[in-house]
Design a protein around this motif. Structure first.
Motif, PDB file in Angstrom:
ATOM      1  N   THR A   2      35.252  -6.661 -12.498  1.00 48.09           N
ATOM      2  CA  THR A   2      34.198  -6.377 -13.460  1.00 48.09           C
ATOM      3  C   THR A   2      34.156  -4.887 -13.813  1.00 48.09           C
ATOM      4  O   THR A   2      34.337  -4.033 -12.961  1.00 48.09           O
ATOM      5  N   LEU A   3      33.884  -4.620 -15.070  1.00 46.06           N
ATOM      6  CA  LEU A   3      33.721  -3.240 -15.532  1.00 46.06           C
ATOM      7  C   LEU A   3      32.250  -2.862 -15.441  1.00 46.06           C
ATOM      8  O   LEU A   3      31.375  -3.654 -15.783  1.00 46.06           O
ATOM      9  N   HIS A   4      31.988  -1.649 -15.002  1.00 45.63           N
ATOM     10  CA  HIS A   4      30.623  -1.138 -14.923  1.00 45.63           C
ATOM     11  C   HIS A   4      30.479  -0.060 -15.993  1.00 45.63           C
ATOM     12  O   HIS A   4      30.957   1.064 -15.823  1.00 45.63           O
ATOM     13  N   TRP A   5      29.859  -0.401 -17.116  1.00 43.13           N
ATOM     14  CA  TRP A   5      29.710   0.514 -18.246  1.00 43.13           C
ATOM     15  C   TRP A   5      28.470   1.375 -18.073  1.00 43.13           C
ATOM     16  O   TRP A   5      27.404   0.868 -17.738  1.00 43.13           O
ATOM     17  N   ARG A  11      29.014  10.588 -17.495  1.00 41.50           N
ATOM     18  CA  ARG A  11      30.176  10.617 -16.587  1.00 41.50           C
ATOM     19  C   ARG A  11      31.337  11.401 -17.184  1.00 41.50           C
ATOM     20  O   ARG A  11      32.427  10.868 -17.391  1.00 41.50           O
ATOM     21  N   PRO A  12      31.138  12.694 -17.454  1.00 43.05           N
ATOM     22  CA  PRO A  12      32.239  13.496 -18.008  1.00 43.05           C
ATOM     23  C   PRO A  12      33.447  13.557 -17.080  1.00 43.05           C
ATOM     24  O   PRO A  12      34.558  13.826 -17.525  1.00 43.05           O
ATOM     25  N   ASP A  13      33.237  13.283 -15.792  1.00 38.76           N
ATOM     26  CA  ASP A  13      34.342  13.274 -14.839  1.00 38.76           C
ATOM     27  C   ASP A  13      35.340  12.150 -15.113  1.00 38.76           C
ATOM     28  O   ASP A  13      36.470  12.189 -14.623  1.00 38.76           O
ATOM     29  N   LEU A  14      34.935  11.167 -15.906  1.00 36.84           N
ATOM     30  CA  LEU A  14      35.826  10.056 -16.244  1.00 36.84           C
ATOM     31  C   LEU A  14      36.528  10.270 -17.592  1.00 36.84           C
ATOM     32  O   LEU A  14      37.194   9.358 -18.084  1.00 36.84           O
ATOM     33  N   LEU A  15      36.367  11.445 -18.180  1.00 42.33           N
ATOM     34  CA  LEU A  15      36.894  11.719 -19.514  1.00 42.33           C
ATOM     35  C   LEU A  15      37.807  12.939 -19.511  1.00 42.33           C
ATOM     36  O   LEU A  15      37.594  13.871 -18.736  1.00 42.33           O
ATOM     37  N   ALA A  16      38.783  12.948 -20.407  1.00 39.13           N
ATOM     38  CA  ALA A  16      39.582  14.162 -20.613  1.00 39.13           C
ATOM     39  C   ALA A  16      38.657  15.235 -21.174  1.00 39.13           C
ATOM     40  O   ALA A  16      37.661  14.926 -21.841  1.00 39.13           O
ATOM     41  N   ALA A  17      38.966  16.493 -20.927  1.00 40.12           N
ATOM     42  CA  ALA A  17      38.098  17.597 -21.346  1.00 40.12           C
ATOM     43  C   ALA A  17      37.724  17.552 -22.828  1.00 40.12           C
ATOM     44  O   ALA A  17      36.537  17.668 -23.162  1.00 40.12           O
ATOM     45  N   ASP A  35      41.436   1.019 -12.902  1.00 35.74           N
ATOM     46  CA  ASP A  35      42.639   1.360 -12.148  1.00 35.74           C
ATOM     47  C   ASP A  35      43.620   2.015 -13.129  1.00 35.74           C
ATOM     48  O   ASP A  35      44.010   1.388 -14.124  1.00 35.74           O
ATOM     49  N   PRO A  36      44.031   3.274 -12.906  1.00 37.38           N
ATOM     50  CA  PRO A  36      44.924   3.948 -13.844  1.00 37.38           C
ATOM     51  C   PRO A  36      46.256   3.228 -14.054  1.00 37.38           C
ATOM     52  O   PRO A  36      46.891   3.375 -15.087  1.00 37.38           O
ATOM     53  N   GLU A  37      46.668   2.435 -13.071  1.00 37.48           N
ATOM     54  CA  GLU A  37      47.910   1.666 -13.212  1.00 37.48           C
ATOM     55  C   GLU A  37      47.757   0.544 -14.243  1.00 37.48           C
ATOM     56  O   GLU A  37      48.743  -0.042 -14.674  1.00 37.48           O
ATOM     57  N   LEU A  38      46.515   0.246 -14.620  1.00 33.23           N
ATOM     58  CA  LEU A  38      46.241  -0.837 -15.570  1.00 33.23           C
ATOM     59  C   LEU A  38      45.739  -0.306 -16.912  1.00 33.23           C
ATOM     60  O   LEU A  38      45.084  -1.019 -17.659  1.00 33.23           O
ATOM     61  N   ALA A  39      46.067   0.930 -17.234  1.00 35.70           N
ATOM     62  CA  ALA A  39      45.571   1.536 -18.473  1.00 35.70           C
ATOM     63  C   ALA A  39      46.229   0.958 -19.723  1.00 35.70           C
ATOM     64  O   ALA A  39      45.616   0.938 -20.792  1.00 35.70           O
ATOM     65  N   ASP A  40      47.462   0.480 -19.614  1.00 32.54           N
ATOM     66  CA  ASP A  40      48.120  -0.096 -20.780  1.00 32.54           C
ATOM     67  C   ASP A  40      47.352  -1.338 -21.220  1.00 32.54           C
ATOM     68  O   ASP A  40      46.893  -2.131 -20.395  1.00 32.54           O
ATOM     69  N   THR A  41      47.230  -1.512 -22.504  1.00 29.13           N
ATOM     70  CA  THR A  41      46.311  -2.488 -23.082  1.00 29.13           C
ATOM     71  C   THR A  41      46.457  -3.894 -22.527  1.00 29.13           C
ATOM     72  O   THR A  41      45.473  -4.497 -22.111  1.00 29.13           O
ATOM     73  N   ALA A  42      47.657  -4.439 -22.519  1.00 30.64           N
ATOM     74  CA  ALA A  42      47.836  -5.821 -22.071  1.00 30.64           C
ATOM     75  C   ALA A  42      47.418  -5.987 -20.611  1.00 30.64           C
ATOM     76  O   ALA A  42      46.702  -6.937 -20.261  1.00 30.64           O
ATOM     77  N   ALA A  43      47.852  -5.064 -19.746  1.00 31.46           N
ATOM     78  CA  ALA A  43      47.503  -5.142 -18.324  1.00 31.46           C
ATOM     79  C   ALA A  43      46.002  -4.969 -18.129  1.00 31.46           C
ATOM     80  O   ALA A  43      45.380  -5.680 -17.330  1.00 31.46           O
ATOM     81  N   PHE A  44      45.405  -4.025 -18.856  1.00 26.91           N
ATOM     82  CA  PHE A  44      43.965  -3.807 -18.766  1.00 26.91           C
ATOM     83  C   PHE A  44      43.202  -5.069 -19.165  1.00 26.91           C
ATOM     84  O   PHE A  44      42.296  -5.510 -18.459  1.00 26.91           O
ATOM     85  N   ILE A 141      38.458   1.423 -26.120  1.00 27.66           N
ATOM     86  CA  ILE A 141      39.511   2.379 -26.472  1.00 27.66           C
ATOM     87  C   ILE A 141      39.793   3.283 -25.280  1.00 27.66           C
ATOM     88  O   ILE A 141      39.086   3.234 -24.277  1.00 27.66           O
ATOM     89  N   GLY A 142      40.763   4.142 -25.415  1.00 19.66           N
ATOM     90  CA  GLY A 142      41.072   5.103 -24.364  1.00 19.66           C
ATOM     91  C   GLY A 142      39.958   6.122 -24.199  1.00 19.66           C
ATOM     92  O   GLY A 142      39.085   6.271 -25.055  1.00 19.66           O
ATOM     93  N   SER A 143      40.028   6.850 -23.093  1.00 23.25           N
ATOM     94  CA  SER A 143      39.022   7.872 -22.778  1.00 23.25           C
ATOM     95  C   SER A 143      39.648   9.255 -22.638  1.00 23.25           C
ATOM     96  O   SER A 143      38.982  10.195 -22.240  1.00 23.25           O
ATOM     97  N   GLY A 144      40.940   9.330 -22.927  1.00 23.23           N
ATOM     98  CA  GLY A 144      41.652  10.589 -22.750  1.00 23.23           C
ATOM     99  C   GLY A 144      42.374  10.675 -21.419  1.00 23.23           C
ATOM    100  O   GLY A 144      43.240  11.520 -21.229  1.00 23.23           O
ATOM    101  N   VAL A 145      42.012   9.786 -20.493  1.00 23.36           N
ATOM    102  CA  VAL A 145      42.677   9.690 -19.189  1.00 23.36           C
ATOM    103  C   VAL A 145      42.998   8.227 -18.921  1.00 23.36           C
ATOM    104  O   VAL A 145      42.415   7.334 -19.539  1.00 23.36           O
ATOM    105  N   ARG A 146      43.893   7.970 -17.985  1.00 22.03           N
ATOM    106  CA  ARG A 146      44.284   6.596 -17.690  1.00 22.03           C
ATOM    107  C   ARG A 146      43.297   5.894 -16.757  1.00 22.03           C
ATOM    108  O   ARG A 146      43.346   4.683 -16.621  1.00 22.03           O
TER     109      ARG A 146
END
Length: 177
Positions: A2-5, A11-17, A35-44, A141-146
């Protein structure tokens, strides 16, 4: 899983500068750690139960004309692809348009590959938002980080300062998940 939005500004710590600096201007933006290993769209999408048509990809395009290169971003639903050689090239008034090389996209955006997002891009870049994205109630969408994703109303993406909404997507062939 589950995602916790939570509100992205909390949470700027979860975002690229550059994303952390810009996200306060994006109404309704939320962020969730992944999980950064699951950042690619299909896996995510598979792991977190998000449909592909609820997720959008942001690609950096290099448009060339007369020895000059300009960069822009294209945002399309994950079930579609940007018409870079047609609509995008004509909109950017370029002789040639192509996806920017990974290293160039990362350097110019200050974001991680696989996390590049239209929020926080260089101020002079045009952001081409496909009409399907702009009409979407909430798109991931992406957040600037994986290691995280943003969830944003399509209208907020269409309202970005340099956004231009148009039909720039081609329906992609369905991909097995």
């Amino acid at each position: 899983m589950t995602l916790h939005w939570v509100p992205a500004a909390e949470r700027p710590d979860l975002l690229a500068a550059p994303v952390a600096r810009a996200v306060r201007e994006v109404e309704g933006a939320e962020v969730a750690e992944i999980d950064p290993e699951l950042a690619d769209t299909a896996a995510f999408c598979e792991r977190y139960g998000v449909r592909l048509d609820e997720s959008a990809n942001c690609v950096v395009v290099a448009a060339r004309r007369g020895g000059e290169t300009r960069h822009a971003a294209c945002l399309v639903l994950a079930t579609m692809r940007a018409d870079v050689n047609g609509v995008v090239r004509r909109r950017l008034e370029a002789r040639k348009a192509s996806f920017a090389p990974m290293a160039e996209a990362v350097e110019l955006t200050g974001m991680e590959y696989g996390g590049i997002t239209p929020v926080g891009l260089p101020e002079h870049w045009l952001v081409l938002v496909d009409a399907h994205v702009a009409e979407h109630p909430r798109v991931v969408i992406g957040s600037g980080v994986r290691g995280s994703k943003l969830r944003v109303p399509g209208a907020a993406l269409a309202a970005l300062k340099t956004a231009d909404v148009l039909s720039l997507a081609i329906q992609d062939e369905p991909k097995p998940i």
